[in-house]
Design an enzyme around this catalytic site. Structure first.
Site, PDB file in Angstrom:
ATOM      1  N   ASN A   1      -5.990  -2.823   2.462  1.00 30.16           N
ATOM      2  CA  ASN A   1      -5.956  -4.276   2.589  1.00 30.16           C
ATOM      3  C   ASN A   1      -7.384  -4.805   2.667  1.00 30.16           C
ATOM      4  O   ASN A   1      -8.267  -4.150   3.224  1.00 30.16           O
ATOM      5  CB  ASN A   1      -5.214  -4.698   3.854  1.00 30.16           C
ATOM      6  CG  ASN A   1      -3.719  -4.533   3.729  1.00 30.16           C
ATOM      7  OD1 ASN A   1      -3.164  -4.468   2.644  1.00 30.16           O
ATOM      8  ND2 ASN A   1      -3.047  -4.463   4.869  1.00 30.16           N
TER       9      ASN A   1
ATOM     10  N   ARG B   1       0.824  -1.217   0.000  1.00 30.86           N
ATOM     11  CA  ARG B   1       0.000   0.000   0.000  1.00 30.86           C
ATOM     12  C   ARG B   1       0.853   1.259   0.000  1.00 30.86           C
ATOM     13  O   ARG B   1       0.582   2.204  -0.749  1.00 30.86           O
ATOM     14  CB  ARG B   1      -0.944   0.013   1.206  1.00 30.86           C
ATOM     15  CG  ARG B   1      -2.027  -1.054   1.144  1.00 30.86           C
ATOM     16  CD  ARG B   1      -2.816  -1.115   2.439  1.00 30.86           C
ATOM     17  NE  ARG B   1      -1.924  -1.444   3.542  1.00 30.86           N
ATOM     18  CZ  ARG B   1      -2.137  -1.120   4.812  1.00 30.86           C
ATOM     19  NH1 ARG B   1      -3.221  -0.460   5.155  1.00 30.86           N
ATOM     20  NH2 ARG B   1      -1.289  -1.463   5.750  1.00 30.86           N
TER      21      ARG B   1
END
Length: 90
Positions: free
Chosen positions: A37, A19
């Protein structure tokens, strides 16, 4: 022309700075949106910007950061949401 894409990345993509790396790449490309996520171990990235930049992000998603192992990437076009920045969601 601003476009919207949702990328779903499967493989070993959590716990490998996916990320944060996606945010850095999105900033380099001038894209806005977010990375988060998912409960199933995948990562979702929603991004908005020019088609060429979105294509470059898609290409990046197929390998991600060095510690990642990407098995599959799905891409879906969507409606522009008007994101003002690119964030990492928890």
């Amino acid at each position: 022309m601003i476009q919207h894409r949702t990328f779903r990345i499967h493989g070993r993509v959590q716990g490998v700075f996916f990320r944060q790396s996606a945010r850095r790449r999105a900033h380099e490309l001038g894209l806005h949106g977010y990375a988060r996520n998912n409960d199933d171990g995948s990562v979702t990235i929603e991004a908005e910007g020019p088609a060429e930049a979105l294509q470059a992000l898609e290409t990046w998603c197929h390998h991600g950061p060095p510690a990642a192992r990407v098995d599959r990437v799905s891409v879906q076009a969507g409606e522009v949401q008007g994101y003002a920045s690119f964030d990492v969601q928890h």
